[in-house]
Design an enzyme around this catalytic site. Structure first.
Site, PDB file in Angstrom:
ATOM      1  N   TYR A 146      -3.495 -20.956 -11.606  1.00 21.26           N
ATOM      2  CA  TYR A 146      -3.590 -21.103 -13.067  1.00 21.26           C
ATOM      3  C   TYR A 146      -2.259 -20.732 -13.727  1.00 21.26           C
ATOM      4  CZ  TYR A 146      -5.387 -19.907 -17.808  1.00 21.26           C
ATOM      5  OH  TYR A 146      -5.610 -19.792 -19.160  1.00 21.26           O
TER       6      TYR A 146
ATOM      7  N   ILE B  42     -15.548 -33.322 -21.969  1.00 23.02           N
ATOM      8  CA  ILE B  42     -16.152 -34.038 -20.840  1.00 23.02           C
ATOM      9  C   ILE B  42     -17.665 -33.790 -20.803  1.00 23.02           C
ATOM     10  CG2 ILE B  42     -15.902 -32.221 -19.090  1.00 23.02           C
ATOM     11  CD1 ILE B  42     -14.801 -34.440 -17.209  1.00 23.02           C
TER      12      ILE B  42
ATOM     13  N   GLY C 265     -15.572 -25.730 -25.425  1.00 25.96           N
ATOM     14  CA  GLY C 265     -15.239 -24.482 -24.751  1.00 25.96           C
ATOM     15  C   GLY C 265     -15.183 -23.283 -25.681  1.00 25.96           C
ATOM     16  N   GLN C 266     -14.745 -22.164 -25.125  1.00 33.11           N
ATOM     17  CA  GLN C 266     -14.730 -20.904 -25.897  1.00 33.11           C
ATOM     18  C   GLN C 266     -13.853 -21.042 -27.146  1.00 33.11           C
ATOM     19  OE1 GLN C 266     -12.864 -17.476 -24.066  1.00 33.11           O
ATOM     20  NE2 GLN C 266     -13.860 -16.050 -25.462  1.00 33.11           N
TER      21      GLN C 266
END
Ligand code: NAD
Ligand code: AKB
Length: 315
Positions: A142, A35, A11-12
């Site tokens: 979130y 993943i 990811g980032q």
């Protein structure tokens, strides 16, 4: 000798944090997992495994087999994407954290890093210079999952002695890996579009002030927090980190100094309401005092690096 597991390395944040951890602890001592496949730099530069953090059995296997002592758990569904699939996102964000905390307790790991977010704050939180301890009533799935996660982190510390550490990151800006479905993503996209098209349609309003941080500062803060002596970590939920606050209009003005014909238009979507529920600026004096947080990138310095590095990608 510490052996580190990174979950969400593609990811980032993970794509940069993994490389930095390998510099510090040695390539062979940082096991990168996600993943999905990651960059060659990560998969070929040290151990890499495909791992679904929700697969408890495989997670325990990976940790035991590699004699892991610390976990950086970065996998999550971010604010914009989570609003599209609330229940599935809650499941991923919460179950993954509980898996990691249970495993850390059972296997007596030395430390765990798990990031929280400015999303823990909500519309009833004072929005200017938001303090470490304040009203927290998030209204996004979130934000609710991050606030619950902070409570679990503190619970595992007091109840079981698990040394979990956390930062409430603001929006992170970087050029290596594009952002993954958040509300602050406009501040990354704008550089790509400025270079590619010299124009950008922003999904937030021109005056949507938000706290942001350049990735180099975020990584430095993360490592400083994790390396601080345990008795310095007085906040066992998550630390405020301020970075720099600006609006879409202000970042566009900064870009125009280098690309004078750059044009920005505004077409706010559902993420505008999320932005309006978050702080505009953050007070991070507690992190400064406890473990020496510093920030070195301002809007100009960050814009210079972003335009140069994103420009290099399209040369
Ligand atoms: P990202 O979406 O770019 O990366 C998350 C990674 O997790 C992806 O590579 C994804 O494939 C992986 N992942 C998702 N589900 C998984 C699963 N079940 N098993 C294993 N891996 C899985 O996110 P990011 O921006 O790198 O954020 C990392 C963490 O930092 C998240 O917890 C996020 O909430 C937090 N955070 C990020 C920011 C930001 O601006 N980037 C700000 C605040 C907090
Ligand atoms: C998002 O916008 O969802 C993230 C964050 C601030 O947590 N960048």
């Amino acid at each position: 000798m510490e052996k580190i597991l990174v979950i969400g390395c593609a990811g980032q944040i993970g794509s940069e944090l993994t490389l930095e951890l390998r510099k510090i602890y040695g390539d062979a001592n940082v096991v990168a997992t996600d993943i999905k496949p990651a960059d060659k730099e990560i998969t070929e530069g040290g151990p890499f495994e495909i791992l679904d953090v929700l697969d408890t059995h495989r997670l325990f296997g990976t940790v035991s087999r590699n004699k892991i002592t610390q976990i950086y758990h970065l996998a999550a569904i971010l604010s914009g994407n989570a609003e599209k699939k609330p229940i599935a996102s809650w499941h991923i964000n919460m179950e993954s954290l509980l898996n990691v905390m249970e495993l850390s307790r059972e296997l007596n790991l030395s430390k765990v890093f798990w990031p929280s977010s400015i999303a823990v704050f909500g519309p009833t939180t004072p929005r200017q210079n938001t303090s470490q301890f304040t009203v927290m009533e998030p209204n996004t799935v979130y934000g609710i999952s991050k606030l619950a996660g902070e409570r679990w982190l503190e619970y595992y510390f007091h109840k079981y002695g698990v040394d979990g550490r956390s930062i409430r990151y603001p929006g992170l800006i970087s050029h290596k890996t594009e952002a993954g479905g958040g509300t602050t993503d406009y501040a990354v996209e704008i550089f790509y579009e400025a270079i590619r098209q010299k124009q950008y349609e922003c999904f937030l309003a021109e005056d949507a002030y938000l706290p942001m941080q350049f990735m180099d500062d975020a990584i430095k803060a993360t490592i400083n927090l994790m390396e601080a002596p345990a008795d310095k970590i007085q906040v066992r939920s998550s630390y405020n980190v301020a970075g720099i606050s600006f609006s879409p209009k202000e970042i566009a003005e900064e870009i125009k100094k280098q690309i004078p014909d750059f044009k920005i238009t505004y077409n706010p979507d559902f993420r505008q309401a999320i932005a309006e529920s978050w702080p505009q600026s953050i007070d991070d004096s507690v992190a400064q005092k406890d473990w020496g947080l510093t920030n070195s990138f301002d809007l100009k310095k960050m814009t210079d690096v972003m335009l140069k590095e994103v420009g290099n990608k399209f040369r």
